[in-house]
Structure formats: C-alpha cells, structure tokens
Design an enzyme around this catalytic site. Structure first.
Site, PDB file in Angstrom:
ATOM      1  NE  ARG A  70       4.544   8.504 -28.122  1.00  0.00           N
ATOM      2  CZ  ARG A  70       4.148   9.779 -28.084  1.00  0.00           C
ATOM      3  NH1 ARG A  70       3.417  10.206 -27.058  1.00  0.00           N
ATOM      4  NH2 ARG A  70       4.477  10.602 -29.060  1.00  0.00           N
ATOM      5  CD  GLU A 120      -1.986   5.200 -28.131  1.00  0.00           C
ATOM      6  OE1 GLU A 120      -1.790   6.017 -29.062  1.00  0.00           O
ATOM      7  OE2 GLU A 120      -1.659   5.407 -26.954  1.00  0.00           O
ATOM      8  CG  HIS A 166      -2.004   9.307 -27.390  1.00  0.00           C
ATOM      9  ND1 HIS A 166      -1.111   8.397 -27.916  1.00  0.00           N
ATOM     10  CD2 HIS A 166      -1.260  10.394 -27.045  1.00  0.00           C
ATOM     11  CE1 HIS A 166       0.118   8.903 -27.891  1.00  0.00           C
ATOM     12  NE2 HIS A 166       0.048  10.116 -27.366  1.00  0.00           N
TER      13      HIS A 166
END
Length: 329
Positions: free
Chosen positions: A241, A270, A289
């Site tokens: 993360r 993000e 991601h």
C-alpha cells in the site's frame, strides 16, 4: 408491489464468473456502479436504491455515510484483500461483517514482486533501450545482477508474503522474514530466517519486499532513517500500500545513490500527481496498483467475493474471510 429480493451493489469490474454465482439466485437483484465513483455520487446512488443489503467494493471508500444511505446493509466485501478504505469500527458498531477475498489474488501479487525484483536486477529497462537505441557496445558497462545467492527481506508473512518467500527460495535466495505477529517457528518451518528487529535486518538485505497491511503502525514505516540503513546496492519493492514508504525520503535516497532502485505498484496518492518527483528517476519501475489485478485474479477474487456475500445472506459467513471477527456470534 413489494419484493423480498436482496439488493447487491457490485462494481463494473466484477467478473462474469462472479456475477454468474450471484445471478443463479432468484432472491438477489444486482446493481452495478462505476469503479471510479466519487464518495458523494456513491452515497447518492446507495440512497436512491435503498435498501441495499450487500456491496462488493473495488477502491471505493465505505463508512458511516454509506451505511446510513444503504439503510439495511448486511455485508460489505472487498474484491481484494486490502481494507484501509473501509471504516471497520463503523461496520462493527452495526454488527456488519467486512469480508475480503482471502488468497484469491496472493499468487498474482507475489509474482509481481518477483517480476519487479528481476526487472531491476536484470536491468531490463536499460537492456531494452540498448538494443532499441543501437548502443550494443554499451552493454558491458551496465551488467545485470543475479538473484541467486542474494538476501531478500520480506516484511509481512501473510498470504502474499509467504508466497513471495517460496518464489524467492526457488531463485535460491536467502530469505529473511520480519513479521512481529507471526511465530518464529512458523517462519523457520517455511525454510526462512525470522528476524525480530527490522532495523538490524535492513543492512543485510539486497532486496526488501513489503507485504504488510497499511495500518497506523505501518504508515511511514520506511522513512528516511530506515532507508539509510539499507545497502546502497539494495532494491526496495512495494506491492502493498502507498504510505508505508515515505515517498520524498525514497526519492532522496534514490537520487543520491543511497539506494540502487525501487519497484512501486502503489503510491501515497493514487493516481500520483503529474510531474511526481519519482517519475524522473531512471532507477524506479512503476505500475498502476495492478499487482493483484490479473485476468485470473479478477475471476478468483470476484468468485470469492460472491461466495462471501452469499455466505452472510445464508447465515453461515465464511469466518476465515471476515476482518472484524468481533461481529461473529
């Protein structure tokens, strides 16, 4: 006219096989919502369709406002394993389980971590450009490295960390494991070396691969002080993360030669803002991601998410996939 159907919200990325499991039931009504929906729009949509009884979330945040808008939520699920965007105490107060996809995407994330290690060690980006740019004669000036015989430190020995360890062992690497919540005997049984002190282990590692959840305890875990403990020849991999690694500190270490390179699948923000300082560095490889979002993983995660929802609605929740175990009787 009233209906006894339970209304289930699913993201547009929910796989066909996962939908099929839910569509087999004639007591469910599926409502699709966009993956990248704003918090306000999501809350409005829930309110419009209330009562809503279950939700399968991608990256959408979920907490008290969404619970209030849903009116009769029974189960909240994530098509994945991370849950930092979900307000767990809010769910627990209402005795609503939060469920994750178990081991469904762990092989995919472990493969991405290994891919990033290999890409960096084998200098894949540079090698590709040497051929494309007609600089064949430069190849001996930037020789790649082996994983063989190198030491990797795996931070977090859960579903993903254990699989990453197996892949590193297959490459004949020495595997250190830091996880204060796992017994040392369990780590040893897996053929790895447990380390109790992260700071003491960092100078030994040629690669550090992060596989722990994002919690108040792990935010900023890899700050400037920790990065200084790593070898200047070492590589840092983060497929966990954003926020676990201090990005300005990482940028400083990489640009000053205090760290050889990094592989990042996740970021503090993000998507990261245009012109992010890390974008300019040649010794960083990045992905948006997607480590746990392969074609196969999406199928596995969607199917497991569907089973999670059904298990709660049928009164037999799959306990191993429930994060807030306090809601279980």
């Amino acid at each position: 006219m009233t209906t006894n159907k339970k209304k289930i919200f699913i993201t547009e990325s929910f796989s066909r096989s996962g939908r099929a499991l839910l569509q087999q039931r004639d007591d469910l009504d599926l409502v699709e919502f966009p993956n990248m929906i704003s918090a306000g729009d999501f809350e409005t949509m829930l309110r419009q369709h209330a009562p809503v009884h279950g939700v399968a979330l991608g990256a959408t945040r979920f907490g008290e406002p969404e619970l209030e808008a849903s009116k009769d939520m029974k189960v909240v699920t994530r098509i994945g394993v991370g849950f930092d965007a979900v307000d767990i105490p809010a769910l627990s107060r209402r005795k609503i389980p939060l469920m994750v996809a178990g081991t469904a995407n762990s092989p995919s994330v472990a493969e991405q971590a290994m891919f990033m290690m290999l890409t960096l060690a084998k200098r894949a980006v540079e090698m590709d450009s040497i051929v494309r740019d007609g600089k064949w004669g430069h190849r001996l000036g930037m020789l790649p490295y082996d994983l063989y015989g190198k030491t990797v430190l795996i931070v977090g020995f859960g579903r993903i960390g254990t699989r990453t360890a197996k892949r590193c062992q297959a490459m004949e690497m020495n595997v250190l494991v830091y996880d204060p919540y796992r017994p040392a005997a369990e780590v040893k049984a897996a053929g790895c070396e447990p380390v109790a002190d992260l700071d003491a282990a960092l100078p030994r590692a040629d690669f550090v691969s992060i596989h722990c959840p994002k919690t108040p305890e792990t935010v900023g875990m890899f700050n400037a002080a920790r990065l200084k403990l790593m070898k200047p020849t070492a590589y840092l991999i983060n497929t966990a993360r954003g926020g676990i690694v201090d990005e300005p500190a990482l940028q400083a270490a990489l640009s000053s030669g205090k760290l050889a390179g990094a592989g990042l699948d996740v970021f503090e923000q993000e998507p990261p803002p245009a012109g992010h300082a890390l974008f300019a560095l040649p010794n960083v490889i990045m992905a948006p991601h997607v480590a746990g979002v392969t074609l196969e993983a999406v199928d596995r995660m969607s199917e497991q998410t569907a089973r999670n929802i059904l298990s709660v609605l049928d009164g037999e929740p799959l306990r191993q996939n429930v994060i807030n175990q306090d809601v279980l009787g």
